[in-house]
Design a protein around this motif. Structure first.
Motif, PDB file in Angstrom:
ATOM      1  N   SER A 137       0.825  -1.209   0.000  1.00 17.50           N
ATOM      2  CA  SER A 137       0.000   0.000   0.000  1.00 17.50           C
ATOM      3  C   SER A 137       0.859   1.258   0.000  1.00 17.50           C
ATOM      4  O   SER A 137       0.375   2.352  -0.312  1.00 17.50           O
ATOM      5  N   LEU A 138       2.131   1.117   0.350  1.00 20.11           N
ATOM      6  CA  LEU A 138       3.039   2.269   0.374  1.00 20.11           C
ATOM      7  C   LEU A 138       3.646   2.572  -0.995  1.00 20.11           C
ATOM      8  O   LEU A 138       4.265   3.623  -1.182  1.00 20.11           O
ATOM      9  N   ALA A 139       3.475   1.643  -1.947  1.00 14.97           N
ATOM     10  CA  ALA A 139       4.128   1.784  -3.247  1.00 14.97           C
ATOM     11  C   ALA A 139       3.851   3.120  -3.929  1.00 14.97           C
ATOM     12  O   ALA A 139       4.803   3.780  -4.388  1.00 14.97           O
ATOM     13  N   PRO A 140       2.589   3.584  -4.008  1.00 10.99           N
ATOM     14  CA  PRO A 140       2.341   4.875  -4.676  1.00 10.99           C
ATOM     15  C   PRO A 140       3.068   6.038  -3.993  1.00 10.99           C
ATOM     16  O   PRO A 140       3.622   6.917  -4.668  1.00 10.99           O
ATOM     17  N   LEU A 141       3.077   6.039  -2.652  1.00 12.03           N
ATOM     18  CA  LEU A 141       3.764   7.096  -1.909  1.00 12.03           C
ATOM     19  C   LEU A 141       5.266   7.051  -2.158  1.00 12.03           C
ATOM     20  O   LEU A 141       5.911   8.084  -2.372  1.00 12.03           O
ATOM     21  N   GLU A 142       5.839   5.857  -2.114  1.00 10.07           N
ATOM     22  CA  GLU A 142       7.278   5.708  -2.300  1.00 10.07           C
ATOM     23  C   GLU A 142       7.705   6.117  -3.707  1.00 10.07           C
ATOM     24  O   GLU A 142       8.736   6.782  -3.883  1.00 10.07           O
ATOM     25  N   GLY A 148      10.422  13.046  -6.276  1.00 10.90           N
ATOM     26  CA  GLY A 148      10.662  14.364  -5.687  1.00 10.90           C
ATOM     27  C   GLY A 148       9.439  15.019  -5.099  1.00 10.90           C
ATOM     28  O   GLY A 148       9.481  16.205  -4.735  1.00 10.90           O
ATOM     29  N   ASP A 149       8.326  14.293  -4.978  1.00  4.96           N
ATOM     30  CA  ASP A 149       7.094  14.840  -4.415  1.00  4.96           C
ATOM     31  C   ASP A 149       7.287  15.093  -2.919  1.00  4.96           C
ATOM     32  O   ASP A 149       7.386  14.161  -2.115  1.00  4.96           O
ATOM     33  N   GLU A 150       7.315  16.365  -2.515  1.00  2.00           N
ATOM     34  CA  GLU A 150       7.578  16.721  -1.117  1.00  2.00           C
ATOM     35  C   GLU A 150       6.451  16.300  -0.187  1.00  2.00           C
ATOM     36  O   GLU A 150       6.688  15.940   0.961  1.00  2.00           O
ATOM     37  N   GLN A 151       5.213  16.351  -0.685  1.00  4.42           N
ATOM     38  CA  GLN A 151       4.082  15.936   0.146  1.00  4.42           C
ATOM     39  C   GLN A 151       4.173  14.439   0.451  1.00  4.42           C
ATOM     40  O   GLN A 151       3.901  14.013   1.582  1.00  4.42           O
ATOM     41  N   LYS A 153       6.925  12.683   0.547  1.00  3.90           N
ATOM     42  CA  LYS A 153       8.038  12.521   1.486  1.00  3.90           C
ATOM     43  C   LYS A 153       7.586  12.819   2.909  1.00  3.90           C
ATOM     44  O   LYS A 153       7.958  12.117   3.860  1.00  3.90           O
ATOM     45  N   GLN A 154       6.780  13.863   3.067  1.00  4.43           N
ATOM     46  CA  GLN A 154       6.292  14.244   4.384  1.00  4.43           C
ATOM     47  C   GLN A 154       5.368  13.166   4.954  1.00  4.43           C
ATOM     48  O   GLN A 154       5.459  12.819   6.138  1.00  4.43           O
ATOM     49  N   GLN A 155       4.500  12.604   4.116  1.00  2.62           N
ATOM     50  CA  GLN A 155       3.590  11.551   4.567  1.00  2.62           C
ATOM     51  C   GLN A 155       4.355  10.313   5.020  1.00  2.62           C
ATOM     52  O   GLN A 155       4.033   9.710   6.050  1.00  2.62           O
ATOM     53  N   LEU A 156       5.390   9.944   4.269  1.00  2.00           N
ATOM     54  CA  LEU A 156       6.206   8.791   4.654  1.00  2.00           C
ATOM     55  C   LEU A 156       6.922   9.057   5.969  1.00  2.00           C
ATOM     56  O   LEU A 156       7.032   8.168   6.818  1.00  2.00           O
ATOM     57  N   ALA A 157       7.409  10.280   6.142  1.00  2.00           N
ATOM     58  CA  ALA A 157       8.104  10.641   7.382  1.00  2.00           C
ATOM     59  C   ALA A 157       7.160  10.541   8.577  1.00  2.00           C
ATOM     60  O   ALA A 157       7.544  10.068   9.657  1.00  2.00           O
TER      61      ALA A 157
END
Length: 225
Positions: A137-142, A148-151, A153-157
Motif C-alpha cells: 500500500s506504500l508503493a504509490p507514496l514511495e 521528488g514529491d515533497e508531500q 516525502k512528508q507523509q512517509l516521514a
C-alpha cells in the motif's frame, strides 16, 4: 471414422500435455512455475527478465534487476527469494548473494546473505521484525517520493515517526569484517547484547543500554587491575 479420429487426436493431446520431458541440458532466460489455474508460484530469471514486485498477480512496483529465484504465496504475492550478483570493476569487488523469507504482505523477516566490497564483508543470518501493515500500500507514496514529491516525502516521514515503518533488526549471527558476532536487539532495534570473537581471537560479551552504552562487559576490563 471421423469420431474415432477426433478421439484419437484428443487423447494424444491430453497425453502430450502431461508427458514428462527429459533433457541433458537446457539454456533459458526465464522459467515460470505455475499452478494448474495459471497462478505464478516461482520465477527463475536472468537480470533483464527478472520480475518486478508482484501482489496477487499484479505488478505494484519497479524494483529493478534482480537475477535469481522469486517465490510467491498462495495468493500470487511475492514472499521471498534468492538473488545473486558479483563482479570486479576497476579492480574493486562488488559481490553479493541474498536469500530471504518474507512476512505476509511484507518484506523479509529472515535473510541469509554474503556481501563484500572493497573494505566491507558480511556473512550471516539476520532476523527482523516487520509491521503487520501491507507494504504494497506504500508503493504509490514511495514512487511519488522518488520523483521528488515533497508531500509524499512528508507523509512517509509521518508514517515512520516511530522508526518502525520498514521494520527493525532484532538479531544477527555471522561475521562482519573478520569478527564473528552474535547481536541481539530490543524491539526498538537497539543492540542490547553483543557477543564477539574478533579477528585476533579476543572474545568478549557486552550488555548495552538503550543509548548504546556498554553497562557490563565480560571479561571485566577492570579485572586484574
Amino acid at each position: 471414422m471421423l469420431a474415432l479420429g477426433l478421439l484419437a487426436v484428443t487423447g494424444k493431446n491430453l497425453y502430450s500435455a502431461t508427458q514428462v520431458a527429459e533433457f541433458d541440458e537446457i539454456s533459458v532466460k526465464r522459467i515460470n512455475v505455475l499452478e494448474e489455474d495459471g497462478q505464478l508460484r516461482m520465477v527463475m530469471a536472468n537480470s533483464e527478465r527478472s520480475p518486478q514486485a508482484i501482489k496477487e498477480g499484479k505488478v505494484y512496483m519497479n524494483v529493478g534487476k534482480r537475477p535469481g529465484l522469486i517465490f510467491y504465496n498462495d495468493e500470487g504475492t511475492e514472499n521471498g527469494g534468492l538473488m545473486f550478483r558479483g563482479k570486479k570493476e576497476d579492480g574493486k569487488v562488488n559481490h553479493g548473494l541474498h536469500m530471504s523469507f518474507d512476512r505476509y504482505n511484507q518484506d523479509q523477516t529472515m535473510a541469509l546473505q554474503h556481501i563484500e566490497s572493497e573494505d566491507y564483508m558480511i556473512t550471516g543470518m539476520t532476523i527482523l521484525d516487520r509491521p503487520d501493515s501491507d507494504m504494497f500500500s506504500l508503493a504509490p507514496l514511495e514512487e511519488a517520493a522518488q520523483r521528488g514529491d515533497e508531500q509524499a516525502k512528508q507523509q512517509l516521514a509521518e508514517l515512520n515517526a516511530d522508526g518502525k515503518l520498514y521494520g527493525v533488526q532484532r538479531a544477527f549471527y555471522g561475521t562482519l569484517n573478520g569478527d564473528a558476532q552474535l547481536r541481539l536487539n530490543d524491539a526498538e532495534g537497539n543492540i542490547r547484547i553483543r557477543m564477539v570473537v574478533d579477528k585476533l581471537g579476543v572474545a568478549r560479551l557486552e550488555f548495552l543500554n538503550t543509548k548504546g552504552e556498554v553497562v557490563q562487559r565480560l571479561p571485566d576490563d577492570k579485572q586484574g587491575k
